[in-house]
Design an enzyme around this catalytic site. Structure first.
Site, PDB file in Angstrom:
ATOM      1  N   SER A   1      22.446  60.752  43.777  1.00  0.00           N
ATOM      2  CA  SER A   1      23.550  61.402  44.884  1.00  0.00           C
ATOM      3  C   SER A   1      23.190  62.869  44.967  1.00  0.00           C
ATOM      4  CB  SER A   1      25.071  61.189  44.110  1.00  0.00           C
ATOM      5  OG  SER A   1      25.868  61.992  44.989  1.00  0.00           O
TER       6      SER A   1
ATOM      7  N   TYR B   1      30.473  62.696  37.306  1.00  0.00           N
ATOM      8  CA  TYR B   1      29.746  61.982  38.128  1.00  0.00           C
ATOM      9  C   TYR B   1      28.324  62.828  38.764  1.00  0.00           C
ATOM     10  CZ  TYR B   1      28.669  59.608  42.745  1.00  0.00           C
ATOM     11  OH  TYR B   1      27.874  59.016  43.696  1.00  0.00           O
TER      12      TYR B   1
HETATM   13  N1  LIG Z   1      29.514  56.140  48.668  1.00  0.00           N
HETATM   14  C1  LIG Z   1      28.862  57.405  48.708  1.00  0.00           C
HETATM   15  O1  LIG Z   1      29.384  58.352  49.297  1.00  0.00           O
HETATM   16  C2  LIG Z   1      27.952  57.587  47.904  1.00  0.00           C
HETATM   17  C3  LIG Z   1      27.196  58.864  47.818  1.00  0.00           C
HETATM   18  C4  LIG Z   1      26.039  59.033  47.052  1.00  0.00           C
HETATM   19  C5  LIG Z   1      25.445  58.178  46.118  1.00  0.00           C
HETATM   20  N2  LIG Z   1      26.390  57.042  45.836  1.00  0.00           N
HETATM   21  C6  LIG Z   1      26.007  56.039  44.883  1.00  0.00           C
HETATM   22  O2  LIG Z   1      25.484  54.955  45.569  1.00  0.00           O
HETATM   23  C7  LIG Z   1      25.906  53.813  44.638  1.00  0.00           C
HETATM   24  C8  LIG Z   1      26.635  52.852  45.315  1.00  0.00           C
HETATM   25  O3  LIG Z   1      27.750  53.440  45.803  1.00  0.00           O
HETATM   26  P1  LIG Z   1      28.916  52.618  46.873  1.00  0.00           P
HETATM   27  O4  LIG Z   1      29.667  53.764  47.530  1.00  0.00           O
HETATM   28  O5  LIG Z   1      28.089  51.627  47.709  1.00  0.00           O
HETATM   29  O6  LIG Z   1      29.917  52.267  45.728  1.00  0.00           O
HETATM   30  P2  LIG Z   1      30.764  50.912  45.922  1.00  0.00           P
HETATM   31  O7  LIG Z   1      31.130  50.475  47.303  1.00  0.00           O
HETATM   32  O8  LIG Z   1      31.992  51.350  44.771  1.00  0.00           O
HETATM   33  O9  LIG Z   1      29.973  49.778  45.329  1.00  0.00           O
HETATM   34  C9  LIG Z   1      29.738  50.110  43.791  1.00  0.00           C
HETATM   35  C10 LIG Z   1      28.726  48.750  43.452  1.00  0.00           C
HETATM   36  O10 LIG Z   1      28.734  48.893  41.942  1.00  0.00           O
HETATM   37  C11 LIG Z   1      29.019  47.629  41.253  1.00  0.00           C
HETATM   38  N3  LIG Z   1      29.763  48.145  39.919  1.00  0.00           N
HETATM   39  C12 LIG Z   1      30.538  49.211  39.738  1.00  0.00           C
HETATM   40  N4  LIG Z   1      30.880  49.257  38.283  1.00  0.00           N
HETATM   41  C13 LIG Z   1      29.857  48.229  37.889  1.00  0.00           C
HETATM   42  C14 LIG Z   1      29.725  47.768  36.486  1.00  0.00           C
HETATM   43  N5  LIG Z   1      30.513  48.330  35.454  1.00  0.00           N
HETATM   44  N6  LIG Z   1      28.823  46.758  36.204  1.00  0.00           N
HETATM   45  C15 LIG Z   1      28.259  46.234  37.335  1.00  0.00           C
HETATM   46  N7  LIG Z   1      28.233  46.571  38.516  1.00  0.00           N
HETATM   47  C16 LIG Z   1      29.022  47.646  38.654  1.00  0.00           C
HETATM   48  C17 LIG Z   1      30.247  47.137  42.173  1.00  0.00           C
HETATM   49  O11 LIG Z   1      30.335  45.942  42.132  1.00  0.00           O
HETATM   50  P3  LIG Z   1      31.741  45.271  41.081  1.00  0.00           P
HETATM   51  O12 LIG Z   1      32.769  46.024  41.324  1.00  0.00           O
HETATM   52  O13 LIG Z   1      31.758  43.849  41.734  1.00  0.00           O
HETATM   53  O14 LIG Z   1      31.144  45.133  39.638  1.00  0.00           O
HETATM   54  C18 LIG Z   1      29.526  47.358  43.412  1.00  0.00           C
HETATM   55  O15 LIG Z   1      28.612  46.558  43.887  1.00  0.00           O
HETATM   56  C19 LIG Z   1      26.454  54.334  43.453  1.00  0.00           C
HETATM   57  O16 LIG Z   1      25.707  54.514  42.448  1.00  0.00           O
HETATM   58  C20 LIG Z   1      27.088  55.782  43.968  1.00  0.00           C
HETATM   59  O17 LIG Z   1      27.197  56.600  43.013  1.00  0.00           O
HETATM   60  C21 LIG Z   1      27.361  56.706  46.516  1.00  0.00           C
END
Ligand SMILES: NC(=O)c1ccc[n+]([C@@H]2O[C@H](COP(=O)([O-])OP(=O)(O)OC[C@H]3O[C@@H](n4cnc5c(N)ncnc54)[C@H](OP(=O)(O)O)[C@@H]3O)[C@@H](O)[C@H]2O)c1
Length: 279
Positions: free
Chosen positions: A155, A168
């Site tokens: 991130s 985080y």
């Molecule tokens: N959105 C942003 O602005 C942003 C920015 C920078 C980086 N990121 C990174 O990008 C990645 C994806 O983020 P996102 O925004 O797409 O988040 P999201 O919509 O909350 O999706 C998170 C994913 O991780 C899975 N997950 C969460 N906890 C888990 C666990 N304990 N075991 C296995 N799977 C788990 C969730 O599936 P289930 O709930 O079904 O397990 C879901 O598929 C993350 O690493 C996040 O830190 C996001």
């Protein structure tokens, strides 16, 4: 190979974690469009099935390898299950991650001094400990691949100071460090490892922010491109890092943030609304 063809992943046996929604779902679909066969992981099997349907629509093989990466041993099981169902692993996109949250799951933006150690441990366990476990187990499969690549979804928060998201941010900075160490350590085995660092992206994780006008306006005032990223924009960068187009790229952190992490010294003159965090 033409430059365009080098972005293809035909037949690449690929594990994507966090594939049930948001960025991981977009990554899975993008990689399938590029020809990859996919093993999809998350906790929620029902949501994974929807991603699997989209992957199958692209004509690719798809396997479900659900698991809770907060549980001990889960990363090993997910990796081995993926390799068994796909007949090996060429690419791992480890994308699952969480923010600090309250017991009901709603995200918090508490400062470190207002948060507790249990929250720190929860975030580090999913975002960092599971990353290490997953990479450790994936090595034995990737080492047998002639086209091995790992993409760790870090991130912008791991690159810049991020108050109110300290756990985080620390976990995401550690993922960048791990990507660098593994890249160097695994290079002679032919395994590339890179981190991808998105800025504010419109997903379930950030719904609390983009659906709150003043907070969204404040955050976007700090993004020179002036808008949220969409998951498919992050997926395009993940495809690049996973594909032969990036065959000489390893140990890097690719920041995809609309310019948010670029210091402008105040000279860009982008107007800022009042801070929602002002006392
Ligand atoms: N959105 C942003 O602005 C942003 C920015 C920078 C980086 N990121 C990174 O990008 C990645 C994806 O983020 P996102 O925004 O797409 O988040 P999201 O919509 O909350 O999706 C998170 C994913 O991780 C899975 N997950 C969460 N906890 C888990 C666990 N304990 N075991 C296995 N799977 C788990 C969730 O599936 P289930 O709930 O079904 O397990 C879901 O598929 C993350 O690493 C996040 O830190 C996001």
């Amino acid at each position: 190979m033409t430059a365009l063809a080098s972005f293809r992943l035909d037949g690449a046996r690929t594990l994507v974690t966090g594939a049930s929604r948001g960025i991981g779902k977009a990554v899975a679909v993008a990689l399938a469009q590029a020809g990859a066969d996919l093993a999809l992981s998350a906790r929620t099997s029902a949501a994974l099935k929807e991603t699997a349907r989209l992957v199958a629509e692209e004509g690719r093989t798809v396997a479900l390898v659900p698991g809770d990466l907060a549980e001990p041993g889960a990363a090993d099981a997910v990796v081995d299950d993926a390799a068994a169902q796909l007949g090996g692993l060429d690419v791992v996109v480890h994308n699952a991650g969480i923010l600090s949250s309250r017991p009901d799951g709603s995200p918090t933006m508490d400062t470190l001094q207002d948060s507790d150690q249990d929250d720190w441990n929860r975030v580090l366990s999913v975002n960092l400990n599971a990353t290490a476990a997953l990479c450790r187990r994936a090595h034995r499969h990737l080492v047998a691949s002639p086209r091995a690549a790992v993409v760790l979804m870090s991130s912008l928060a791991g690159v810049v100071g991020t108050p109110r998201m300290e756990a985080y941010a620390a976990s995401k900075a550690a993922q960048i460090s791990l990507a660098r160490s593994l890249a160097v350590g695994w290079a002679r085995a032919g395994i590339r490892v890179n981190a991808l660092c998105p800025g504010w992206t419109r997903t379930d994780m950030t719904a609390f922010a983009y659906s709150t006008g003043p907070l969204s306006d404040w955050l976007m005032a700090h993004v020179p491109l002036g808008r949220w990223a969409e998951p498919h924009e992050v997926a395009c960068a993940a495809l690049y890092l996973a594909s032969p187009a990036a065959s000489y790229l390893t140990g890097q952190a690719l920041v995809l943030d609309g310019g948010a992490g670029v210091p402008d010294g105040g000279l860009a003159g982008i107007p800022k609304p009042p801070s929602p965090f002002a006392a």
